[in-house]
Design a protein around this motif. Structure first.
Motif, PDB file in Angstrom:
ATOM      1  N   TRP A 182       0.825  -1.216   0.000  1.00 27.80           N
ATOM      2  CA  TRP A 182       0.000   0.000   0.000  1.00 27.80           C
ATOM      3  C   TRP A 182       0.853   1.256   0.000  1.00 27.80           C
ATOM      4  O   TRP A 182       0.487   2.271  -0.584  1.00 27.80           O
ATOM      5  N   GLN A 183       2.011   1.200   0.655  1.00 28.67           N
ATOM      6  CA  GLN A 183       2.920   2.351   0.633  1.00 28.67           C
ATOM      7  C   GLN A 183       3.391   2.613  -0.798  1.00 28.67           C
ATOM      8  O   GLN A 183       3.462   3.770  -1.236  1.00 28.67           O
ATOM      9  N   LEU A 184       3.693   1.552  -1.520  1.00 26.04           N
ATOM     10  CA  LEU A 184       4.118   1.704  -2.913  1.00 26.04           C
ATOM     11  C   LEU A 184       2.975   2.246  -3.770  1.00 26.04           C
ATOM     12  O   LEU A 184       3.192   3.106  -4.637  1.00 26.04           O
ATOM     13  N   ALA A 185       1.772   1.757  -3.533  1.00 28.46           N
ATOM     14  CA  ALA A 185       0.621   2.231  -4.297  1.00 28.46           C
ATOM     15  C   ALA A 185       0.353   3.707  -4.030  1.00 28.46           C
ATOM     16  O   ALA A 185       0.059   4.480  -4.953  1.00 28.46           O
ATOM     17  N   ALA A 186       0.455   4.113  -2.763  1.00 30.43           N
ATOM     18  CA  ALA A 186       0.238   5.522  -2.420  1.00 30.43           C
ATOM     19  C   ALA A 186       1.314   6.409  -3.041  1.00 30.43           C
ATOM     20  O   ALA A 186       1.035   7.524  -3.499  1.00 30.43           O
TER      21      ALA A 186
END
Length: 203
Positions: A182-186
């Motif tokens: 999710w950090q990468l997606a954000a």
């Protein structure tokens, strides 16, 4: 006869559990910060999901359409298996490609045979693997940006001088990989809507 394959169990069994995890990991805060800093300006609003299926997300739209084009719009959806998908319509293609490059190396030569080859990357740099679809000039791509995290993209008409319609899904292999995925997606979404990486934030 081969035995039927059972579907993978959900990582989250309730919508509340999924949304709580998105809050705890700072994912929702990072996504909202990206919309707040977006250029051109975007507005986001919750996306309704009927029933009790543990799915959550939001829609976003451009406040004022860019010259000669329809408004940029899209959605962010997180499913029970932790997959986070960003879909964008009428998004400037150069923004989409820049955001993809934020996750991994993307050879311009793979997108357009007449383009100069990209600068070689080191062995530790994740690199997008692209498969063209000649019928509609779209591209499927796969990347492993981190351990136990997979990223896939489908990009239509990746013309850097125009707009495109595309989607990116970042999928954790298991629940413990959700924060990284999710950090990468954000981070991808922030580059997509602002044109620049985000400053580090605390959850």
């Amino acid at each position: 006869m081969p035995q039927p394959v059972s579907p993978a169990p959900h990582l989250f069994t309730t919508r509340q559990a999924l949304e709580n995890e998105l809050i705890t990991t700072g994912t929702l805060k990072a996504l909202h910060a990206a919309v707040h800093a977006s250029t051109p300006r975007l507005t986001s609003y919750p996306r309704p999901f009927p029933g009790d299926e543990p799915v959550t997300g939001s829609n976003f739209t451009e406040d004022v359409p860019h010259k000669g084009q329809a408004r940029t719009r899209g959605s962010i959806i997180v499913t029970p298996d932790g997959h986070l998908t960003v879909r964008a319509y009428t998004i400037p293609a150069h923004r989409w490609l820049t955001a993809l490059r934020h996750l991994g190396a993307l050879d311009s030569h793979a997108l357009r045979p007449t383009a100069p080859a990209a600068t070689p990357t080191g062995p530790a740099t994740p690199t997008w693997s692209l498969t063209p679809k000649l019928k509609d000039r779209s591209y499927c791509g796969h990347l492993q940006p981190a351990d136990h995290v997979q990223a896939t993209t489908l990009t239509n008409l990746p013309d850097t001088l125009g707009d495109t319609t595309a989607q990116l899904t970042i999928a954790p292999d298991h629940r413990a990989a959700c924060p990284t995925a999710w950090q990468l997606a954000a981070a991808f979404f922030h580059v997509l809507v602002t044109g620049a990486p985000a400053h580090p934030q605390q959850p």
